[in-house]
Design an enzyme around this catalytic site. Sequence first.
Site, PDB file in Angstrom:
ATOM      1  N   LYS A   1      -9.984   0.541 -16.549  1.00 62.09           N
ATOM      2  CA  LYS A   1     -10.553  -0.754 -16.172  1.00 62.09           C
ATOM      3  C   LYS A   1     -10.807  -1.641 -17.391  1.00 62.09           C
ATOM      4  O   LYS A   1     -10.677  -2.871 -17.296  1.00 62.09           O
ATOM      5  CB  LYS A   1     -11.835  -0.547 -15.361  1.00 62.09           C
ATOM      6  CG  LYS A   1     -11.588   0.082 -13.992  1.00 62.09           C
ATOM      7  CD  LYS A   1     -10.650  -0.769 -13.125  1.00 62.09           C
ATOM      8  CE  LYS A   1     -10.491  -0.206 -11.723  1.00 62.09           C
ATOM      9  NZ  LYS A   1      -9.640  -1.046 -10.858  1.00 62.09           N
TER      10      LYS A   1
ATOM     11  N   ASP B   1       0.849  -1.195   0.000  1.00 61.14           N
ATOM     12  CA  ASP B   1       0.000   0.000   0.000  1.00 61.14           C
ATOM     13  C   ASP B   1       0.880   1.239   0.000  1.00 61.14           C
ATOM     14  O   ASP B   1       2.030   1.204   0.458  1.00 61.14           O
ATOM     15  CB  ASP B   1      -0.917   0.008   1.226  1.00 61.14           C
ATOM     16  CG  ASP B   1      -2.175   0.833   1.018  1.00 61.14           C
ATOM     17  OD1 ASP B   1      -3.232   0.238   0.737  1.00 61.14           O
ATOM     18  OD2 ASP B   1      -2.106   2.073   1.111  1.00 61.14           O
TER      19      ASP B   1
ATOM     20  N   ASN C   1      -5.277  -5.132  -6.571  1.00 67.72           N
ATOM     21  CA  ASN C   1      -6.477  -4.433  -6.136  1.00 67.72           C
ATOM     22  C   ASN C   1      -6.323  -2.918  -6.106  1.00 67.72           C
ATOM     23  O   ASN C   1      -7.307  -2.198  -6.285  1.00 67.72           O
ATOM     24  CB  ASN C   1      -6.864  -4.924  -4.737  1.00 67.72           C
ATOM     25  CG  ASN C   1      -7.831  -3.985  -4.050  1.00 67.72           C
ATOM     26  OD1 ASN C   1      -9.014  -3.933  -4.375  1.00 67.72           O
ATOM     27  ND2 ASN C   1      -7.327  -3.207  -3.093  1.00 67.72           N
TER      28      ASN C   1
ATOM     29  N   TYR D   1     -11.165   6.498 -15.811  1.00 70.37           N
ATOM     30  CA  TYR D   1     -11.397   5.278 -15.036  1.00 70.37           C
ATOM     31  C   TYR D   1     -11.917   4.163 -15.932  1.00 70.37           C
ATOM     32  O   TYR D   1     -11.480   3.008 -15.821  1.00 70.37           O
ATOM     33  CB  TYR D   1     -12.392   5.577 -13.916  1.00 70.37           C
ATOM     34  CG  TYR D   1     -12.572   4.446 -12.930  1.00 70.37           C
ATOM     35  CD1 TYR D   1     -11.691   4.272 -11.871  1.00 70.37           C
ATOM     36  CD2 TYR D   1     -13.643   3.558 -13.041  1.00 70.37           C
ATOM     37  CE1 TYR D   1     -11.854   3.241 -10.956  1.00 70.37           C
ATOM     38  CE2 TYR D   1     -13.820   2.526 -12.128  1.00 70.37           C
ATOM     39  CZ  TYR D   1     -12.932   2.377 -11.088  1.00 70.37           C
ATOM     40  OH  TYR D   1     -13.100   1.349 -10.184  1.00 70.37           O
TER      41      TYR D   1
ATOM     42  N   ASP E   1       4.821   3.419  -4.026  1.00 71.74           N
ATOM     43  CA  ASP E   1       4.005   3.668  -5.212  1.00 71.74           C
ATOM     44  C   ASP E   1       4.196   2.507  -6.187  1.00 71.74           C
ATOM     45  O   ASP E   1       5.267   2.343  -6.769  1.00 71.74           O
ATOM     46  CB  ASP E   1       4.432   4.992  -5.853  1.00 71.74           C
ATOM     47  CG  ASP E   1       3.616   5.364  -7.077  1.00 71.74           C
ATOM     48  OD1 ASP E   1       2.853   4.516  -7.594  1.00 71.74           O
ATOM     49  OD2 ASP E   1       3.755   6.514  -7.543  1.00 71.74           O
TER      50      ASP E   1
END
Length: 244
Positions: free
Chosen positions: A152, A33, A82, A148, A55
């Site tokens: 995706k 993370d 994720n 976005y 990052d």
Amino acid sequence: MSVNVIVTGAGSGIGRATATAFAQQGARVLIADLNAEAAKAVADSLDGAVAVVGDLSDPEVAERVARTAAEEFGGLDVLVNNAGVMDTMALAGDVTDAEWERVIRINLTAPFLVTRAALPYLLERGKGAIVNVASEAGLRGSAAGAAYTASKHGLVGLTRSLAVSYRDRGIRTNAVAPGGVATGIMTGLSFDERGLAVLGPFHASVGRVAAPEEIAAAIVFLASDAASNVNGVILPVDGGWSAI
């Protein structure tokens, strides 16, 4: 479940729920993370977990994540990509260069880099699973803004490419496509008014907002031997939104 797992973006939301679900089944989990405090808190709450902060769109960080998992756990069995960010719902004509670059870098380039770094360790085992967290926006053009949505859709394409490319070497790659989920991904965002006006009416059929644990359950299934013949699938976990 005696497996070694990397979960990116595991400091909160779907990632935290997924890391917890794996750990509850006995897996060793690496928490990756950008938020050091969140990553440490999750790692400290799970037996045998370790945290790597950085990052993930930096190739050196991606390599460090994969290498740390292999060194700390003695190998790697599962990668869950994720980590991601939402856009401002801006339409293509209104997206700034900065927003486009940031969303594509985090949502698509980072999963590619982490996957590339993890593949040698997965292939060394001769068996493994990659699960990408795509989105309803990877299945249609009305769920989010241009950046976005493109990111995706790109992740869906990467998933299918990996599934074909490595199936004969024991690696399965699938993705989940969540709809609305109760996470903090939209916290602090200022949404584009024109984008909301155009896309808002399409969101009337979103339905119930899911808990992160519901998405995590699907991820754990796709990574498990129960899904041993499931490869290249983009699994909607959206309460039926994609069926409308």
